[in-house]
Write a protein that holds these residues in place. Structure first.
Motif, PDB file in Angstrom:
ATOM      1  N   MET A  76     -18.844 -20.693   0.045  1.00 46.52           N
ATOM      2  CA  MET A  76     -19.209 -21.981   0.648  1.00 46.52           C
ATOM      3  C   MET A  76     -17.958 -22.856   0.853  1.00 46.52           C
ATOM      4  SD  MET A  76     -20.950 -23.975  -2.565  1.00 46.52           S
ATOM      5  CE  MET A  76     -20.032 -24.354  -4.074  1.00 46.52           C
ATOM      6  N   PRO A  77     -18.050 -23.841   1.753  1.00 49.71           N
ATOM      7  CA  PRO A  77     -16.907 -24.724   2.001  1.00 49.71           C
ATOM      8  C   PRO A  77     -16.476 -25.459   0.733  1.00 49.71           C
ATOM      9  CG  PRO A  77     -18.571 -24.979   3.700  1.00 49.71           C
ATOM     10  CD  PRO A  77     -19.180 -24.126   2.638  1.00 49.71           C
ATOM     11  N   ALA A  78     -15.194 -25.778   0.664  1.00 53.65           N
ATOM     12  CA  ALA A  78     -14.672 -26.524  -0.478  1.00 53.65           C
ATOM     13  C   ALA A  78     -15.285 -27.921  -0.530  1.00 53.65           C
ATOM     14  CB  ALA A  78     -13.155 -26.619  -0.382  1.00 53.65           C
ATOM     15  N   PRO A  79     -15.407 -28.506  -1.711  1.00 52.65           N
ATOM     16  CA  PRO A  79     -15.957 -29.864  -1.807  1.00 52.65           C
ATOM     17  C   PRO A  79     -15.068 -30.884  -1.108  1.00 52.65           C
ATOM     18  CG  PRO A  79     -15.026 -29.169  -3.904  1.00 52.65           C
ATOM     19  CD  PRO A  79     -15.026 -27.959  -3.021  1.00 52.65           C
ATOM     20  N   GLU A  88     -16.614 -33.583 -12.834  1.00 49.26           N
ATOM     21  CA  GLU A  88     -16.452 -33.656 -11.380  1.00 49.26           C
ATOM     22  C   GLU A  88     -16.800 -32.329 -10.714  1.00 49.26           C
ATOM     23  OE1 GLU A  88     -12.684 -35.226 -10.194  1.00 49.26           O
ATOM     24  OE2 GLU A  88     -13.145 -37.237 -10.931  1.00 49.26           O
ATOM     25  N   ILE A  89     -16.579 -31.204 -11.387  1.00 50.03           N
ATOM     26  CA  ILE A  89     -17.040 -29.912 -10.862  1.00 50.03           C
ATOM     27  C   ILE A  89     -18.556 -29.936 -10.678  1.00 50.03           C
ATOM     28  CG2 ILE A  89     -17.350 -27.461 -11.407  1.00 50.03           C
ATOM     29  CD1 ILE A  89     -14.609 -27.526 -12.762  1.00 50.03           C
ATOM     30  N   LEU A  90     -19.260 -30.474 -11.668  1.00 48.98           N
ATOM     31  CA  LEU A  90     -20.715 -30.587 -11.562  1.00 48.98           C
ATOM     32  C   LEU A  90     -21.100 -31.509 -10.405  1.00 48.98           C
ATOM     33  CD1 LEU A  90     -21.745 -30.916 -15.323  1.00 48.98           C
ATOM     34  CD2 LEU A  90     -21.883 -28.882 -13.884  1.00 48.98           C
ATOM     35  N   GLU A  91     -20.468 -32.671 -10.359  1.00 55.41           N
ATOM     36  CA  GLU A  91     -20.831 -33.684  -9.362  1.00 55.41           C
ATOM     37  C   GLU A  91     -20.514 -33.250  -7.941  1.00 55.41           C
ATOM     38  OE1 GLU A  91     -19.898 -38.382  -8.283  1.00 55.41           O
ATOM     39  OE2 GLU A  91     -19.071 -37.474 -10.115  1.00 55.41           O
ATOM     40  N   TYR A  92     -19.339 -32.692  -7.720  1.00 59.89           N
ATOM     41  CA  TYR A  92     -18.893 -32.391  -6.356  1.00 59.89           C
ATOM     42  C   TYR A  92     -19.278 -30.985  -5.887  1.00 59.89           C
ATOM     43  CZ  TYR A  92     -15.983 -36.489  -7.253  1.00 59.89           C
ATOM     44  OH  TYR A  92     -15.536 -37.743  -7.578  1.00 59.89           O
ATOM     45  N   VAL A  93     -19.646 -30.110  -6.823  1.00 63.01           N
ATOM     46  CA  VAL A  93     -20.007 -28.740  -6.435  1.00 63.01           C
ATOM     47  C   VAL A  93     -21.482 -28.473  -6.730  1.00 63.01           C
ATOM     48  CG1 VAL A  93     -19.505 -26.284  -6.690  1.00 63.01           C
ATOM     49  CG2 VAL A  93     -17.639 -27.946  -6.807  1.00 63.01           C
ATOM     50  N   TRP A  94     -21.840 -28.304  -8.007  1.00 66.84           N
ATOM     51  CA  TRP A  94     -23.170 -27.787  -8.341  1.00 66.84           C
ATOM     52  C   TRP A  94     -24.282 -28.801  -8.141  1.00 66.84           C
ATOM     53  CZ3 TRP A  94     -22.693 -23.116  -7.623  1.00 66.84           C
ATOM     54  CH2 TRP A  94     -21.549 -22.426  -8.015  1.00 66.84           C
ATOM     55  N   HIS A  96     -24.102 -31.239  -6.076  1.00 68.57           N
ATOM     56  CA  HIS A  96     -24.081 -31.433  -4.626  1.00 68.57           C
ATOM     57  C   HIS A  96     -24.890 -30.327  -3.943  1.00 68.57           C
ATOM     58  CE1 HIS A  96     -22.457 -33.100  -0.927  1.00 68.57           C
ATOM     59  NE2 HIS A  96     -22.030 -31.904  -0.549  1.00 68.57           N
ATOM     60  N   LEU A  97     -24.822 -29.114  -4.499  1.00 70.45           N
ATOM     61  CA  LEU A  97     -25.560 -27.970  -3.949  1.00 70.45           C
ATOM     62  C   LEU A  97     -27.031 -28.020  -4.320  1.00 70.45           C
ATOM     63  CD1 LEU A  97     -24.466 -24.266  -3.857  1.00 70.45           C
ATOM     64  CD2 LEU A  97     -26.652 -24.856  -4.873  1.00 70.45           C
ATOM     65  N   ALA A 414     -28.472 -16.461   6.568  1.00 73.72           N
ATOM     66  CA  ALA A 414     -28.957 -17.540   7.430  1.00 73.72           C
ATOM     67  C   ALA A 414     -29.282 -18.780   6.613  1.00 73.72           C
ATOM     68  CB  ALA A 414     -30.191 -17.070   8.206  1.00 73.72           C
ATOM     69  N   ARG A 415     -29.946 -18.587   5.478  1.00 76.57           N
ATOM     70  CA  ARG A 415     -30.281 -19.723   4.608  1.00 76.57           C
ATOM     71  C   ARG A 415     -29.027 -20.332   4.005  1.00 76.57           C
ATOM     72  NH1 ARG A 415     -35.075 -21.596   6.143  1.00 76.57           N
ATOM     73  NH2 ARG A 415     -36.460 -19.821   6.593  1.00 76.57           N
ATOM     74  N   GLY A 416     -28.046 -19.492   3.713  1.00 80.20           N
ATOM     75  CA  GLY A 416     -26.793 -19.994   3.169  1.00 80.20           C
ATOM     76  C   GLY A 416     -26.078 -20.916   4.149  1.00 80.20           C
ATOM     77  N   LYS A 417     -26.085 -20.539   5.414  1.00 84.00           N
ATOM     78  CA  LYS A 417     -25.448 -21.375   6.436  1.00 84.00           C
ATOM     79  C   LYS A 417     -26.155 -22.720   6.556  1.00 84.00           C
ATOM     80  CE  LYS A 417     -23.942 -19.650  10.270  1.00 84.00           C
ATOM     81  NZ  LYS A 417     -23.858 -18.913  11.574  1.00 84.00           N
ATOM     82  N   LEU A 418     -27.484 -22.701   6.488  1.00 83.98           N
ATOM     83  CA  LEU A 418     -28.233 -23.954   6.531  1.00 83.98           C
ATOM     84  C   LEU A 418     -27.921 -24.827   5.323  1.00 83.98           C
ATOM     85  CD1 LEU A 418     -31.739 -22.681   7.738  1.00 83.98           C
ATOM     86  CD2 LEU A 418     -30.091 -24.025   9.044  1.00 83.98           C
ATOM     87  N   LEU A 419     -27.802 -24.186   4.165  1.00 84.12           N
ATOM     88  CA  LEU A 419     -27.466 -24.934   2.951  1.00 84.12           C
ATOM     89  C   LEU A 419     -26.096 -25.582   3.080  1.00 84.12           C
ATOM     90  CD1 LEU A 419     -27.893 -25.761  -0.009  1.00 84.12           C
ATOM     91  CD2 LEU A 419     -27.030 -23.509  -0.681  1.00 84.12           C
ATOM     92  N   TRP A 420     -25.127 -24.825   3.557  1.00 86.94           N
ATOM     93  CA  TRP A 420     -23.773 -25.370   3.700  1.00 86.94           C
ATOM     94  C   TRP A 420     -23.753 -26.537   4.691  1.00 86.94           C
ATOM     95  CZ3 TRP A 420     -20.744 -20.110   4.338  1.00 86.94           C
ATOM     96  CH2 TRP A 420     -20.901 -19.354   3.163  1.00 86.94           C
ATOM     97  N   GLU A 421     -24.547 -26.426   5.750  1.00 83.44           N
ATOM     98  CA  GLU A 421     -24.632 -27.541   6.704  1.00 83.44           C
ATOM     99  C   GLU A 421     -25.228 -28.777   6.047  1.00 83.44           C
ATOM    100  OE1 GLU A 421     -26.903 -26.069   9.972  1.00 83.44           O
ATOM    101  OE2 GLU A 421     -25.384 -24.587  10.590  1.00 83.44           O
ATOM    102  N   LYS A 422     -26.264 -28.566   5.227  1.00 81.64           N
ATOM    103  CA  LYS A 422     -26.879 -29.696   4.524  1.00 81.64           C
ATOM    104  C   LYS A 422     -25.912 -30.322   3.530  1.00 81.64           C
ATOM    105  CE  LYS A 422     -31.136 -29.512   3.085  1.00 81.64           C
ATOM    106  NZ  LYS A 422     -32.398 -29.050   2.438  1.00 81.64           N
ATOM    107  N   MET A 423     -25.034 -29.491   2.962  1.00 84.46           N
ATOM    108  CA  MET A 423     -24.072 -30.004   1.996  1.00 84.46           C
ATOM    109  C   MET A 423     -23.020 -30.901   2.658  1.00 84.46           C
ATOM    110  SD  MET A 423     -23.613 -26.639  -0.416  1.00 84.46           S
ATOM    111  CE  MET A 423     -22.357 -27.364  -1.506  1.00 84.46           C
TER     112      MET A 423
END
Length: 427
Positions: A76-79, A88-94, A96-97, A414-423
């Motif tokens: 997935m794209p970097a935060p 901050e790993i929790l806040e900006y990555v997990w 956020h996901l 396909a779902r992963g791409k949608l998730l990354w867009e939402k992120m």
């Protein structure tokens, strides 16, 4: 109908006895394993015979702590901001996901993770789920996906106060509904620093109601201890002991990196279990610790980093040598401890009719005396050829049998791409 494994090299996972034999595998959650003197399927028989000549057969594997909701994070794209510490790993990555997961993404994550588990020889998974704005039905969705692939499981939702009262209420209702429906699992909590006293009390009461334990992250970073001391005037394990959590022996406390001697004693005397996830700890740069103080109740997990328990065992050995002088036998014991936990918790689906058939191309002889050396320095997931769960073949010749793997992974992409867009957008 019975399944026969003919001419196998069988390794007893408890005694490490190696013998050439035939195996009879009975189907079902209560199905057994026996060793007939011969194998013969007569005309019209529905029994099946698998030729295992030259193959190593032993009990399949289990994972003591997973996060299947992280499956679509790979690549997935970097935060937007580079995390500077664990919170901050929790806040900006997990966090956020997980806020952006929907039911379809949860299903895709679970199906893909179940396939990865199966192909790595893992047939029993203890999972810790989070989807704050899609909690309703989440555990049921994960369970159904794992059932389709053939993976047995104990699930929970990581309850937390971090996303508001409505999210917490929905997650509590999902947990209660899931366990009340006869599904095996735990009452999950995220960690002390995101769980107030009210939620902690409610979670423990819910676990008592369903005769299970609490599954929670503990002192994964010093921030957890600092918050607990500043907010409650005590350390994390002391807080849990005071609340009664340690009185639930089926509880699983993950990580437990930053404990003082009193906390270790409280845990050791309580009967609860610890899940070690050393690779995740190293990845998050939070440090590492030894677990020799609770050797008989520590099992290995992946923390969602992957689904390869052999890899987890090797990492625990390499790190544990300097931290606690761990030996080959102790690492293997931790690798297999999940089976003892399953028995204690009364979990179904991890019986003797769960097996892995390995095409182990070793250049040296494997015996009872030298098995540990093969386990740590020889065996790899690539050797997993077929997998049997509850007496059914769920992986055959390295292909899953219960679902269309190509279809599942295409949908996950396909779902992963949608998730990354939402992120990339606000919640």
């Amino acid at each position: 109908m019975a399944l026969y494994l003919k001419d196998a090299t069988f390794l007893d996972w408890r005694t490490l006895e190696v013998k050439e034999c035939h195996l009879k595998v009975e189907e079902g959650a209560e199905g057994g394993l026996s060793f007939p003197p011969s194998v013969l399927a007569g005309p019209g028989s529905k029994d099946r015979i698998m030729d295992c000549k030259g193959k190593l057969v032993t009990k399949s594997f289990g994972c003591g702590h997973h996060h299947i909701y992280s499956t679509l994070a790979r690549g997935m794209p970097a935060p937007a901001k580079v995390p500077q510490n664990f919170t901050e790993i929790l806040e900006y990555v997990w966090w956020h996901l997980d806020k952006r997961l929907d039911r379809a993404m949860i299903e895709s994550s679970a199906l893909a993770a179940a396939i990865h588990c199966a192909k790595n020889g893992v047939t029993f998974v203890i999972d810790h789920h989070a989807s704050p704005f899609a909690a309703a039905g989440a555990l049921h969705t994960v369970a159904e996906a794992f059932d389709r692939v053939g993976i047995s499981h104990m699930l929970c939702y990581e309850l937390s106060d971090r996303d508001g009262e409505a999210s917490t209420k929905e997650a509590l209702e999902e947990t209660d509904s899931f366990l009340a429906g006869g599904r095996q699992g735990h009452v999950g909590l995220h960690a002390s620093f995101t769980v107030g006293d009210g939620l902690l009390k409610t979670a423990i009461s819910l676990a008592q109601k369903h005769n299970t334990g609490v599954h929670v992250h503990v002192a994964e970073d010093m921030a957890d201890q600092k918050h607990c001391q500043e907010t409650y005037g005590m350390r994390v394990i002391e807080r849990y002991a005071k609340a009664g959590l340690l009185e639930l022996p089926d509880s699983i406390l993950c990580h437990c990196l930053f404990l003082d001697e009193n906390e270790k004693k409280l845990l050791k005397d309580s009967g609860v279990w610890v899940a070690e996830c050393v690779e995740s700890n190293l990845n998050n740069n939070v440090g590492a610790t030894g677990y020799d103080w609770i050797m008989d109740r520590v099992m290995l997990g992946t923390d969602g980093l992957h689904s390869d328990m052999i890899r987890s065992a090797k990492a625990a050995f390499l790190v544990g040598q300097s931290l606690e002088g761990i030996g080959y036998d102790a690492v293997y014991e931790r690798f297999r401890a999940v089976h003892r936990y399953a028995v204690q918790a009364g979990a179904k689906g991890d019986g003797d009719n769960n097996l892995v058939i390995m095409d182990y191309d070793s250049p040296t002889e494997l015996t009872s005396d030298n098995f540990y050396g093969h386990f740590l320095f020889g065996l790899e997931p690539r050797h997993v050829q077929s997998v049997i769960a509850r007496g059914r073949v769920i992986v055959e010749n390295r292909k899953v049998t219960g679902v269309d793997e190509a279809e599942v992974l295409a949908e996950a992409k396909a779902r992963g791409k949608l998730l990354w867009e939402k992120m990339g957008r606000p919640v």
